[in-house]
Design a protein around this motif. Structure first.
Motif, PDB file in Angstrom:
ATOM      1  N   ASN A   7       0.838  -1.188   0.000  1.00  0.00           N
ATOM      2  CA  ASN A   7       0.000   0.000   0.000  1.00  0.00           C
ATOM      3  C   ASN A   7       0.881   1.249   0.000  1.00  0.00           C
ATOM      4  O   ASN A   7       1.362   1.685   1.034  1.00  0.00           O
ATOM      5  CB  ASN A   7      -0.896  -0.018   1.237  1.00  0.00           C
ATOM      6  N   PHE A   8       1.082   1.815  -1.191  1.00  0.00           N
ATOM      7  CA  PHE A   8       1.968   2.976  -1.281  1.00  0.00           C
ATOM      8  C   PHE A   8       1.313   4.241  -0.736  1.00  0.00           C
ATOM      9  O   PHE A   8       1.975   5.265  -0.625  1.00  0.00           O
ATOM     10  CB  PHE A   8       2.453   3.179  -2.719  1.00  0.00           C
ATOM     11  N   ALA A   9       0.033   4.156  -0.401  1.00  0.00           N
ATOM     12  CA  ALA A   9      -0.593   5.295   0.278  1.00  0.00           C
ATOM     13  C   ALA A   9      -0.180   5.319   1.753  1.00  0.00           C
ATOM     14  O   ALA A   9      -0.532   6.241   2.478  1.00  0.00           O
ATOM     15  CB  ALA A   9      -2.106   5.223   0.144  1.00  0.00           C
ATOM     16  N   HIS A  10       0.553   4.294   2.186  1.00  0.00           N
ATOM     17  CA  HIS A  10       1.002   4.210   3.583  1.00  0.00           C
ATOM     18  C   HIS A  10       1.737   5.492   3.997  1.00  0.00           C
ATOM     19  O   HIS A  10       1.546   5.992   5.111  1.00  0.00           O
ATOM     20  CB  HIS A  10       1.917   2.993   3.739  1.00  0.00           C
ATOM     21  N   GLY A  11       2.584   6.025   3.095  1.00  0.00           N
ATOM     22  CA  GLY A  11       3.318   7.255   3.403  1.00  0.00           C
ATOM     23  C   GLY A  11       2.360   8.416   3.630  1.00  0.00           C
ATOM     24  O   GLY A  11       2.510   9.184   4.589  1.00  0.00           O
ATOM     25  N   GLY A  12       1.364   8.516   2.746  1.00  0.00           N
ATOM     26  CA  GLY A  12       0.374   9.580   2.892  1.00  0.00           C
ATOM     27  C   GLY A  12      -0.402   9.434   4.198  1.00  0.00           C
ATOM     28  O   GLY A  12      -0.732  10.428   4.856  1.00  0.00           O
ATOM     29  N   LEU A  13      -0.670   8.189   4.587  1.00  0.00           N
ATOM     30  CA  LEU A  13      -1.408   7.948   5.829  1.00  0.00           C
ATOM     31  C   LEU A  13      -0.560   8.296   7.050  1.00  0.00           C
ATOM     32  O   LEU A  13      -1.080   8.784   8.064  1.00  0.00           O
ATOM     33  CB  LEU A  13      -1.878   6.488   5.883  1.00  0.00           C
ATOM     34  N   ILE A  14       0.747   8.057   6.940  1.00  0.00           N
ATOM     35  CA  ILE A  14       1.659   8.465   8.021  1.00  0.00           C
ATOM     36  C   ILE A  14       1.594   9.984   8.173  1.00  0.00           C
ATOM     37  O   ILE A  14       1.453  10.519   9.283  1.00  0.00           O
ATOM     38  CB  ILE A  14       3.106   8.007   7.702  1.00  0.00           C
ATOM     39  N   THR A  15       1.654  10.669   7.013  1.00  0.00           N
ATOM     40  CA  THR A  15       1.576  12.131   7.038  1.00  0.00           C
ATOM     41  C   THR A  15       0.261  12.587   7.666  1.00  0.00           C
ATOM     42  O   THR A  15       0.228  13.505   8.496  1.00  0.00           O
ATOM     43  CB  THR A  15       1.681  12.685   5.604  1.00  0.00           C
ATOM     44  N   LEU A  22     -12.299   4.373   3.254  1.00  0.00           N
ATOM     45  CA  LEU A  22     -12.680   4.949   1.962  1.00  0.00           C
ATOM     46  C   LEU A  22     -11.799   4.398   0.839  1.00  0.00           C
ATOM     47  O   LEU A  22     -12.294   4.001  -0.217  1.00  0.00           O
ATOM     48  CB  LEU A  22     -12.548   6.480   2.015  1.00  0.00           C
ATOM     49  N   ILE A  23     -10.492   4.382   1.087  1.00  0.00           N
ATOM     50  CA  ILE A  23      -9.562   3.926   0.044  1.00  0.00           C
ATOM     51  C   ILE A  23      -9.877   2.492  -0.355  1.00  0.00           C
ATOM     52  O   ILE A  23      -9.927   2.144  -1.531  1.00  0.00           O
ATOM     53  CB  ILE A  23      -8.097   4.031   0.536  1.00  0.00           C
ATOM     54  N   GLU A  24     -10.123   1.647   0.649  1.00  0.00           N
ATOM     55  CA  GLU A  24     -10.375   0.231   0.328  1.00  0.00           C
ATOM     56  C   GLU A  24     -11.641   0.092  -0.497  1.00  0.00           C
ATOM     57  O   GLU A  24     -11.654  -0.598  -1.514  1.00  0.00           O
ATOM     58  CB  GLU A  24     -10.463  -0.590   1.623  1.00  0.00           C
ATOM     59  N   ARG A  25     -12.710   0.747  -0.062  1.00  0.00           N
ATOM     60  CA  ARG A  25     -13.984   0.596  -0.765  1.00  0.00           C
ATOM     61  C   ARG A  25     -13.942   1.166  -2.176  1.00  0.00           C
ATOM     62  O   ARG A  25     -14.439   0.569  -3.136  1.00  0.00           O
ATOM     63  CB  ARG A  25     -15.109   1.319   0.008  1.00  0.00           C
ATOM     64  N   VAL A  26     -13.355   2.367  -2.302  1.00  0.00           N
ATOM     65  CA  VAL A  26     -13.470   3.099  -3.565  1.00  0.00           C
ATOM     66  C   VAL A  26     -12.377   2.713  -4.562  1.00  0.00           C
ATOM     67  O   VAL A  26     -12.613   2.626  -5.760  1.00  0.00           O
ATOM     68  CB  VAL A  26     -13.434   4.625  -3.290  1.00  0.00           C
ATOM     69  N   VAL A  27     -11.180   2.429  -4.068  1.00  0.00           N
ATOM     70  CA  VAL A  27     -10.057   2.250  -4.990  1.00  0.00           C
ATOM     71  C   VAL A  27      -9.525   0.816  -5.029  1.00  0.00           C
ATOM     72  O   VAL A  27      -9.383   0.216  -6.095  1.00  0.00           O
ATOM     73  CB  VAL A  27      -8.902   3.213  -4.621  1.00  0.00           C
ATOM     74  N   VAL A  28      -9.242   0.257  -3.854  1.00  0.00           N
ATOM     75  CA  VAL A  28      -8.546  -1.030  -3.837  1.00  0.00           C
ATOM     76  C   VAL A  28      -9.481  -2.186  -4.199  1.00  0.00           C
ATOM     77  O   VAL A  28      -9.136  -3.055  -5.000  1.00  0.00           O
ATOM     78  CB  VAL A  28      -7.887  -1.273  -2.464  1.00  0.00           C
ATOM     79  N   ARG A  29     -10.681  -2.205  -3.619  1.00  0.00           N
ATOM     80  CA  ARG A  29     -11.573  -3.343  -3.839  1.00  0.00           C
ATOM     81  C   ARG A  29     -11.950  -3.543  -5.309  1.00  0.00           C
ATOM     82  O   ARG A  29     -11.906  -4.666  -5.792  1.00  0.00           O
ATOM     83  CB  ARG A  29     -12.827  -3.229  -2.980  1.00  0.00           C
ATOM     84  N   PRO A  30     -12.271  -2.487  -6.054  1.00  0.00           N
ATOM     85  CA  PRO A  30     -12.610  -2.707  -7.467  1.00  0.00           C
ATOM     86  C   PRO A  30     -11.427  -3.256  -8.273  1.00  0.00           C
ATOM     87  O   PRO A  30     -11.627  -3.805  -9.352  1.00  0.00           O
ATOM     88  CB  PRO A  30     -12.997  -1.312  -7.957  1.00  0.00           C
ATOM     89  N   LEU A  31     -10.215  -3.108  -7.753  1.00  0.00           N
ATOM     90  CA  LEU A  31      -9.036  -3.583  -8.490  1.00  0.00           C
ATOM     91  C   LEU A  31      -8.537  -4.918  -7.939  1.00  0.00           C
ATOM     92  O   LEU A  31      -7.388  -5.298  -8.134  1.00  0.00           O
ATOM     93  CB  LEU A  31      -7.925  -2.531  -8.416  1.00  0.00           C
ATOM     94  N   TYR A  32      -9.435  -5.637  -7.256  1.00  0.00           N
ATOM     95  CA  TYR A  32      -9.090  -6.895  -6.609  1.00  0.00           C
ATOM     96  C   TYR A  32      -8.367  -7.858  -7.560  1.00  0.00           C
ATOM     97  O   TYR A  32      -7.363  -8.464  -7.221  1.00  0.00           O
ATOM     98  CB  TYR A  32     -10.369  -7.539  -6.078  1.00  0.00           C
TER      99      TYR A  32
END
Ligand SMILES: Nc1ncnc2c1ncn2[C@@H]1O[C@H](COP(=O)(O)OP(=O)(O)OP(=O)(O)O)[C@@H](O)[C@H]1O
Ligand SMILES: [Mg+2]
Lengths: 234, 278
Positions: B33-41, B74-84
């Protein structure tokens, strides 16, 4: 009586490749139906389609009267379907107990599951904390069978459980299947290449070839074994 | 010498806190999850908001957890799940999301470097050395985080289901486990952990829209050498984090900054399973 499993002319496969062509069959509650056929004829594909792993191109599947043609595997499992896949069907790094608990809807069912294991393969209870991967090949198959019976299934799908097993283990598995048939109203679909085992355990058989059912009969009929053997050697 | 040793242990603790959420998501979903950095921020800014509101700085940690969990949901529902079915696209999408989170933060808070209040100040005398109390406290916090995750995984029904999904998702589904739900919960939890880590590191570094990036790089490398095991991650944090501290203090901080990435690359080259057993 509502069939445990009713398959109405389903076609399915992998992407572009159609493997099953208009398969139709019915398993009544308390009945064991053996599915025989050569390697690569689509027996495992049939079970994967029933379990919801593969999209169906056509046809309809009903379990206990409910249409499950488009349902996801976990929903189908929760309808009381136990599936023993041909390969990689145990969590090798989990304990015997964890493997069984995973098949239960909730941990509250554990006492019942334990009783079911005690009935079928009591030796597993002594090794309940052992890692499944450390069991011998035959013991792993017995654990698989125990797990699939633990949740008191309405439909049992078993894929070549006798593959590579010693005769004594095969006999034990057959005994447990017969006992389950006598005890519960589960319908059992038994995919096999071991003809004597299949005929000893099942009530009826069907033979598959290249994705189609090409023969069917009663397991007890004289000449059934020879008839099936002819199909398998062709 | 003592200071160096304490630096090693506390750095390892901080790295563990930063990487554990990434490891959890990687284990279950098989994606980084490369959004990990953004989530840290995001977590860093949760701490900043806490400071600006004049609240007790400790309150920044639950605040960050909440921010992270909501964002992760939100990220999981909107972005990650459709790209399962397309994991590579999912990874790229999380990369893009990290950038979006960073830009949104710039829009709301501006680009400048800011400072959040530390929950704990001062020093403590340890082994004849006067050392930052806050850094020391990172060690029990990291241990608690690790034990908490381990307890969740090994002591609960959801944890058992999660371990099953990590090991063999198809098999788990066939036994009645809703792996979509397990993925969802894991992603939300991993995101909350990332944000908590962000809040935890703010007293040690400043708060700015890119503060998560270097941590993401290190966490990513640490997860690559640890596989899906928390124990391996702890070991990797100690060894690689230790190397970072030693290189930074004996040679140069610049070299120290790339030590983890460099060593991880070498380890993966010589021992593909990294710190994982087997
Ligand atoms: N994952 C897959 N992707 C594409 N094709 C597959 C896949 N699995 C099986 N097939 C193909 O589907 C056909 C049927 O395979 P299946 O595994 O159902 O046969 P089977 O009757 O179970 O054989 P066996 O007795 O060897 O287990 C074969 O031609 C096989 O190559
Ligand atoms: Mg097969």
């Amino acid at each position: 009586m509502t069939p445990a499993l009713h398959i109405d002319a389903i076609s399915a496969g992998y992407g572009e490749a159609v493997v099953l062509r208009e398969i139709a069959l019915t398993v009544a509650p308390g009945e064991i139906l053996a599915v025989l056929g050569k390697n690569g004829t689509g027996k495992s594909t049939l079970l994967k389609s029933i379990m919801g792993y593969l999209p169906k191109l056509a046809g309809r599947i009903a379990i206990g009267g409910a249409d499950v043609t488009r349902e996801a595997p976990h929903r189908i499992a929760r309808r009381g379907v136990a599936y023993v896949a041909q390969e990689k069907s145990l969590f090798q790094d989990l304990s015997v107990e964890e493997n069984i608990r995973l098949a239960l809807a909730s941990d509250r069912d554990w006492p019942k599951a334990r009783a079911a294991v005690e009935r079928s393969f009591p030796f597993l209870l002594e090794r309940i904390r052992q890692r499944a991967g450390t069991l011998s090949g035959g013991e792993q198959k017995m654990l698989l069978m125990a797990r699939s019976l633990a949740a008191d299934p309405k439909l049992l799908l078993v894929d070549e459980i006798t593959e590579g097993l010693q005769p004594s283990v095969i006999e034990r598995l057959g005994g447990v299947l017969r006992a389950e048939r006598g005890r519960s109203a589960a319908g059992i679909l038994l995919v096999e290449q071991h003809i004597p085992f299949a005929l000893a355990v099942a009530d009826r058989f069907v033979v598959m070839d290249r994705g189609e059912i090409v023969d069917a009969g009663a397991a007890g009929a004289p000449g059934a074994a020879a008839e099936i053997a002819r199909h398998l050697s062709l | 010498m003592t200071a160096l040793l304490l630096d090693v242990v506390t750095t390892a603790a901080i790295l563990f806190a930063v990487a554990s959420g990434l490891l959890l998501v990687f284990g279950v979903m098989k994606i980084i999850n490369f959004a990990h950095g953004g989530l840290i921020t995001l977590g860093g800014y949760a701490a900043l908001i806490t400071t600006q509101l004049g609240l007790n700085p400790w309150f920044g940690i639950p605040m960050a957890a909440l921010f992270g969990a909501v964002a992760g949901t939100l990220i999981e529902r909107v972005v990650v799940r459709p790209l399962y079915a397309r994991p590579l696209d999912a990874i790229l999408a999380t990369w893009g999301l990290g950038i979006i989170i960073g830009q949104t933060i710039v829009l709301v808070f501006g680009r400048e470097v800011q400072f959040a209040a530390a929950p704990l100040g001062g020093t403590i005398d340890l082994l004849g050395e006067s050392y930052s109390l806050y850094r020391i406290v990172m060690v029990p916090i990291a241990i608690l985080l690790g034990l908490g995750i381990a307890l969740l995984l090994n002591g609960t029904r959801l944890g058992l289901a999660t371990r099953a999904v990590i090991m063999n998702e198809d098999l788990a589904r066939g036994l009645g486990i809703d792996s979509t739900w397990v993925r969802f919960v894991t992603f939300a939890l991993g995101s909350a952990l990332a944000a908590v880590a962000g809040a935890l590191i703010t007293p040690l570094s400043s708060v700015d829209p890119n503060m998560g990036v270097p941590w993401l790089v290190n966490a990513f490398m640490l997860v690559l050498v640890s596989g899906t095991s928390l124990a391996s991650l702890a070991a990797a944090c100690l060894v690689l984090g230790g190397a970072q501290v030693i290189v930074s203090s004996l040679y140069s901080p610049v070299l120290g900054g790339i030590t983890i990435a460099l060593l991880a690359a070498i380890i993966l080259r010589t021992r593909p399973q990294g710190f994982a057993r087997g």
